[in-house]
Design a protein around this motif. Structure first.
Motif, PDB file in Angstrom:
ATOM      1  N   LEU A 276     -54.271 100.549  82.022  1.00  0.00           N
ATOM      2  CA  LEU A 276     -54.581 101.233  83.279  1.00  0.00           C
ATOM      3  C   LEU A 276     -54.841 100.230  84.400  1.00  0.00           C
ATOM      4  O   LEU A 276     -54.430 100.449  85.547  1.00  0.00           O
ATOM      5  CB  LEU A 276     -55.799 102.150  83.092  1.00  0.00           C
ATOM      6  CG  LEU A 276     -56.166 103.014  84.309  1.00  0.00           C
ATOM      7  CD1 LEU A 276     -55.008 103.916  84.694  1.00  0.00           C
ATOM      8  CD2 LEU A 276     -57.419 103.840  84.012  1.00  0.00           C
ATOM      9  N   ARG A 277     -55.495  99.123  84.063  1.00  0.00           N
ATOM     10  CA  ARG A 277     -55.737  98.095  85.079  1.00  0.00           C
ATOM     11  C   ARG A 277     -54.414  97.485  85.537  1.00  0.00           C
ATOM     12  O   ARG A 277     -54.204  97.253  86.731  1.00  0.00           O
ATOM     13  CB  ARG A 277     -56.634  96.995  84.511  1.00  0.00           C
ATOM     14  CG  ARG A 277     -56.973  95.916  85.550  1.00  0.00           C
ATOM     15  CD  ARG A 277     -57.520  94.657  84.900  1.00  0.00           C
ATOM     16  NE  ARG A 277     -58.697  94.935  84.077  1.00  0.00           N
ATOM     17  CZ  ARG A 277     -59.281  94.032  83.309  1.00  0.00           C
ATOM     18  NH1 ARG A 277     -58.780  92.792  83.250  1.00  0.00           N
ATOM     19  NH2 ARG A 277     -60.336  94.346  82.577  1.00  0.00           N
ATOM     20  N   LEU A 278     -53.514  97.236  84.591  1.00  0.00           N
ATOM     21  CA  LEU A 278     -52.208  96.690  84.956  1.00  0.00           C
ATOM     22  C   LEU A 278     -51.412  97.682  85.788  1.00  0.00           C
ATOM     23  O   LEU A 278     -50.711  97.293  86.731  1.00  0.00           O
ATOM     24  CB  LEU A 278     -51.428  96.314  83.695  1.00  0.00           C
ATOM     25  CG  LEU A 278     -52.016  95.185  82.849  1.00  0.00           C
ATOM     26  CD1 LEU A 278     -51.211  94.996  81.566  1.00  0.00           C
ATOM     27  CD2 LEU A 278     -52.048  93.876  83.639  1.00  0.00           C
ATOM     28  N   LEU A 279     -51.520  98.965  85.460  1.00  0.00           N
ATOM     29  CA  LEU A 279     -50.800  99.982  86.218  1.00  0.00           C
ATOM     30  C   LEU A 279     -51.283 100.035  87.663  1.00  0.00           C
ATOM     31  O   LEU A 279     -50.480 100.184  88.593  1.00  0.00           O
ATOM     32  CB  LEU A 279     -50.970 101.354  85.562  1.00  0.00           C
ATOM     33  CG  LEU A 279     -50.282 102.536  86.264  1.00  0.00           C
ATOM     34  CD1 LEU A 279     -48.771 102.320  86.327  1.00  0.00           C
ATOM     35  CD2 LEU A 279     -50.610 103.839  85.554  1.00  0.00           C
ATOM     36  N   LYS A 280     -52.591  99.896  87.874  1.00  0.00           N
ATOM     37  CA  LYS A 280     -53.128  99.926  89.234  1.00  0.00           C
ATOM     38  C   LYS A 280     -52.623  98.740  90.052  1.00  0.00           C
ATOM     39  O   LYS A 280     -52.315  98.876  91.237  1.00  0.00           O
ATOM     40  CB  LYS A 280     -54.665  99.929  89.188  1.00  0.00           C
ATOM     41  CG  LYS A 280     -55.267 101.239  88.682  1.00  0.00           C
ATOM     42  CD  LYS A 280     -56.781 101.154  88.639  1.00  0.00           C
ATOM     43  CE  LYS A 280     -57.390 102.471  88.164  1.00  0.00           C
ATOM     44  NZ  LYS A 280     -58.875 102.401  88.081  1.00  0.00           N
ATOM     45  N   LYS A 281     -52.554  97.578  89.425  1.00  0.00           N
ATOM     46  CA  LYS A 281     -52.115  96.395  90.151  1.00  0.00           C
ATOM     47  C   LYS A 281     -50.602  96.347  90.340  1.00  0.00           C
ATOM     48  O   LYS A 281     -50.113  95.768  91.316  1.00  0.00           O
ATOM     49  CB  LYS A 281     -52.579  95.132  89.415  1.00  0.00           C
ATOM     50  CG  LYS A 281     -54.077  94.904  89.441  1.00  0.00           C
ATOM     51  CD  LYS A 281     -54.437  93.552  88.840  1.00  0.00           C
ATOM     52  CE  LYS A 281     -55.930  93.265  88.970  1.00  0.00           C
ATOM     53  NZ  LYS A 281     -56.286  91.918  88.471  1.00  0.00           N
ATOM     54  N   LEU A 282     -49.871  96.936  89.404  1.00  0.00           N
ATOM     55  CA  LEU A 282     -48.412  96.806  89.407  1.00  0.00           C
ATOM     56  C   LEU A 282     -47.710  98.144  89.609  1.00  0.00           C
ATOM     57  O   LEU A 282     -46.553  98.298  89.225  1.00  0.00           O
ATOM     58  CB  LEU A 282     -47.951  96.184  88.075  1.00  0.00           C
ATOM     59  CG  LEU A 282     -48.508  94.801  87.750  1.00  0.00           C
ATOM     60  CD1 LEU A 282     -48.131  94.391  86.332  1.00  0.00           C
ATOM     61  CD2 LEU A 282     -48.003  93.767  88.740  1.00  0.00           C
ATOM     62  N   PHE A 283     -48.406  99.104  90.238  1.00  0.00           N
ATOM     63  CA  PHE A 283     -47.863 100.467  90.331  1.00  0.00           C
ATOM     64  C   PHE A 283     -46.477 100.491  90.947  1.00  0.00           C
ATOM     65  O   PHE A 283     -45.545 101.096  90.408  1.00  0.00           O
ATOM     66  CB  PHE A 283     -48.817 101.354  91.140  1.00  0.00           C
ATOM     67  CG  PHE A 283     -48.293 102.748  91.336  1.00  0.00           C
ATOM     68  CD1 PHE A 283     -48.422 103.688  90.340  1.00  0.00           C
ATOM     69  CD2 PHE A 283     -47.653 103.105  92.517  1.00  0.00           C
ATOM     70  CE1 PHE A 283     -47.923 104.987  90.508  1.00  0.00           C
ATOM     71  CE2 PHE A 283     -47.161 104.386  92.703  1.00  0.00           C
ATOM     72  CZ  PHE A 283     -47.304 105.321  91.690  1.00  0.00           C
ATOM     73  N   TRP A 284     -46.293  99.843  92.104  1.00  0.00           N
ATOM     74  CA  TRP A 284     -45.019  99.939  92.820  1.00  0.00           C
ATOM     75  C   TRP A 284     -43.911  99.198  92.086  1.00  0.00           C
ATOM     76  O   TRP A 284     -42.783  99.705  91.984  1.00  0.00           O
ATOM     77  CB  TRP A 284     -45.174  99.395  94.244  1.00  0.00           C
ATOM     78  CG  TRP A 284     -46.126 100.205  95.070  1.00  0.00           C
ATOM     79  CD1 TRP A 284     -47.368  99.844  95.483  1.00  0.00           C
ATOM     80  CD2 TRP A 284     -45.917 101.542  95.569  1.00  0.00           C
ATOM     81  NE1 TRP A 284     -47.946 100.854  96.209  1.00  0.00           N
ATOM     82  CE2 TRP A 284     -47.089 101.901  96.281  1.00  0.00           C
ATOM     83  CE3 TRP A 284     -44.868 102.449  95.485  1.00  0.00           C
ATOM     84  CZ2 TRP A 284     -47.222 103.145  96.900  1.00  0.00           C
ATOM     85  CZ3 TRP A 284     -44.989 103.687  96.095  1.00  0.00           C
ATOM     86  CH2 TRP A 284     -46.167 104.017  96.792  1.00  0.00           C
ATOM     87  N   MET A 285     -44.219  98.024  91.551  1.00  0.00           N
ATOM     88  CA  MET A 285     -43.194  97.281  90.824  1.00  0.00           C
ATOM     89  C   MET A 285     -42.853  97.949  89.500  1.00  0.00           C
ATOM     90  O   MET A 285     -41.689  98.021  89.106  1.00  0.00           O
ATOM     91  CB  MET A 285     -43.651  95.843  90.585  1.00  0.00           C
ATOM     92  CG  MET A 285     -43.479  94.952  91.811  1.00  0.00           C
ATOM     93  SD  MET A 285     -43.629  93.217  91.401  1.00  0.00           S
ATOM     94  CE  MET A 285     -43.075  92.500  92.958  1.00  0.00           C
ATOM     95  N   ALA A 286     -43.865  98.448  88.798  1.00  0.00           N
ATOM     96  CA  ALA A 286     -43.616  99.147  87.539  1.00  0.00           C
ATOM     97  C   ALA A 286     -42.804 100.418  87.790  1.00  0.00           C
ATOM     98  O   ALA A 286     -41.872 100.740  87.038  1.00  0.00           O
ATOM     99  CB  ALA A 286     -44.939  99.483  86.846  1.00  0.00           C
ATOM    100  N   GLY A 287     -43.152 101.153  88.860  1.00  0.00           N
ATOM    101  CA  GLY A 287     -42.401 102.356  89.208  1.00  0.00           C
ATOM    102  C   GLY A 287     -40.972 102.042  89.601  1.00  0.00           C
ATOM    103  O   GLY A 287     -40.036 102.771  89.243  1.00  0.00           O
ATOM    104  N   ALA A 288     -40.780 100.935  90.319  1.00  0.00           N
ATOM    105  CA  ALA A 288     -39.427 100.557  90.751  1.00  0.00           C
ATOM    106  C   ALA A 288     -38.552 100.198  89.568  1.00  0.00           C
ATOM    107  O   ALA A 288     -37.394 100.628  89.487  1.00  0.00           O
ATOM    108  CB  ALA A 288     -39.511  99.384  91.724  1.00  0.00           C
ATOM    109  N   VAL A 289     -39.078  99.426  88.615  1.00  0.00           N
ATOM    110  CA  VAL A 289     -38.264  99.028  87.470  1.00  0.00           C
ATOM    111  C   VAL A 289     -37.991 100.233  86.568  1.00  0.00           C
ATOM    112  O   VAL A 289     -36.902 100.344  85.979  1.00  0.00           O
ATOM    113  CB  VAL A 289     -38.942  97.875  86.699  1.00  0.00           C
ATOM    114  CG1 VAL A 289     -40.078  98.362  85.809  1.00  0.00           C
ATOM    115  CG2 VAL A 289     -37.927  97.106  85.884  1.00  0.00           C
TER     116      VAL A 289
END
Length: 449
Positions: A276-289
């Motif tokens: 969850l912490r990684l998702l908060k920090k990487l939301f836009w990049m994770a969503g883009a990939v």
């Protein structure tokens, strides 16, 4: 003025950590310098490039071998129509399930062992697949389909181990160039299997069948599948050499905080980072990939069904189905390779603009209706041009995939703390595979188009 300044300082201290455009800072204002420690090494870069090739060689080999599999399933219309989507689904589901388990086991993970295990598994799987082109020629289409799904599932486990291990391992080096090398290797892995497939088809006399299905001899298929074994073996030797380099181990130690490094066993000092912490920090990049690769999974289904607009009887052999299908995959993968290399050039990187990457990933859905304008199943094309299909659709679709994927997988290290890089590498590869899985199920709708 001093009171006002103190108010703003308190507000700034409460703000969540977020890198500035073009760089990143810690909450106390100290700039984070990425890649501190020993400098760039072309030897290490070459090994990671080779690992990138091995990582996706099997995946692209299955796609480019569509004409051979069409030959094996020509007696069963249902399998002939759906084998590609089934292949994608089994591969991505196996990959995703494995990635989820591997991500949860990050605390005591030995990433080098995962990489070695993946390459050894690939060697075994593709040796068996090559043998099947000589030993199991008379089995029924249904039985061969079951065998193929088993082989695909085994290859997906190997890919998951390799993706999780390599992206986590390379993030510890603190060199974005090495990640870009992996992404470039993946792009090369898309180009070379298509070239090998076209050469293997054109080098063997063409065979005609009653149904006119694209044909490829078992001899050419044997040589083609065996290349996957050779590539995995070469990658295994290169990685073992990388592990033997003292400088490689030192680079990893320099990228972590000294109080978290146990020189006797590095894995015992690794902390578990909540997803969850990684998702908060990487939301836009994770969503883009995720979105980028979900949309990408539409292209294999269309590519193995779209034929040249030329008459098969009079067309050059390169434009007949057995060669034209891998040719179309080749154009897509050349575009993908161009897109993966581009972020490594000055001025073309977008790692500091994750929201823009997310928007561009959404915009890629425009390519889906473009496929419907092509000659699907030989029923005729709205735009009767092979150049439109190969260059405008396939090439540009590949460029967009490689560019977005490379930016996301290179740039995530700018948005996490140094001791979170390994976990973030596994998390981003998990999002990538999740996008592939979602897209593989959506591809069944494309198969019925």
């Amino acid at each position: 003025m001093d009171r006002i300044r103190r108010v703003f300082e308190r507000e700034t201290s409460r703000a969540s950590y977020e890198p500035l455009e073009g760089g990143s800072e810690r909450p106390d204002g100290e700039r984070i310098e990425h890649g501190i420690g020993p400098g760039f090494s072309w030897i290490d870069y070459s090994v990671f490039l080779m690992l990138g090739v091995a990582m996706l060689w099997a995946w692209n080999m299955f796609l480019a071998a569509a004409p051979y599999f069409q030959k094996r399933f020509e007696s069963d219309e249902r399998l002939l129509r759906n084998f590609q989507s089934a292949e994608l689904s089994v591969s991505t589901v196996g990959n995703l399930g494995s990635m989820i388990i591997l991500t949860k086991l990050q605390a005591r993970a030995s990433y080098p062992k995962r990489i070695i295990a993946s390459l050894a598994l690939n060697i075994g799987v593709f040796t068996l697949l090559a043998m099947s082109t000589r030993l199991f020629l008379d089995v029924s289409a249904g039985l061969y389909f079951a065998f193929l799904m088993l082989v695909v599932f085994g290859a997906s486990l190997a890919t998951a181990l390799c993706q999780n291990g390599v992206f986590a391992y390379v993030s510890g080096f603190g060199q974005e160039e090495y990640t870009q090398g992996i992404m470039t290797g993946q792009g090369i892995a898309g180009v070379l299997p298509c070239v090998a497939q076209i050469i293997s088809v054109l080098s063997v006399p063409e065979k005609e069948t009653k149904k006119g299905a694209p044909q490829e001899s078992s001899t050419s298929a044997f040589a083609y599948f065996l290349t996957a074994t050779v590539i995995s073996t070469m990658a295994l030797v290169a990685f073992v050499y990388l592990l033997s380099r003292h400088s490689s181990r030192e680079r990893i130690k320099h990228t972590l905080d000294e109080d978290q490094v146990d020189t006797g066993c590095a894995s015992t000092g690794r902390k578990t980072v909540p997803l969850l912490r990684l998702l908060k920090k990487l939301f836009w990049m994770a969503g883009a990939v995720f979105l980028a690769f979900a949309v990408t999974m539409i292209f294999p289904v269309f590519t193995q069904r779209i034929l040249s607009v030329r008459e098969p009887a009079s067309a050059p052999r390169l434009f007949r189905p057995s060669s034209f299908i891998p040719l179309a995959f080749l154009f897509w993968n050349i575009g993908d390779l161009i897109g993966r290399v581009a972020p490594g050039l000055p001025g073309l990187s977008m790692t500091s603009h994750p929201r823009l990457l997310f928007i561009l990933a959404i915009c890629r859905v425009v390519f889906i209706p473009m496929y419907l304008l092509c000659n699907i199943g030989g029923k005729g094309a709205k735009i009767s041009s092979d150049a439109f299909y190969l260059i405008v659709v396939q090439l540009l679709f590949g460029v967009s995939n490689g560019y977005l994927g490379s930016n996301c997988m290179m740039g995530f290290v700018e948005w996490v703390d140094p001791d979170e890089r390994e976990a973030a590498g596994g998390f981003m590869s998990l999002c990538l595979v999740a996008g592939l899985t979602a897209g593989s199920f959506l591809s069944f709708f494309a198969a019925g188009a």
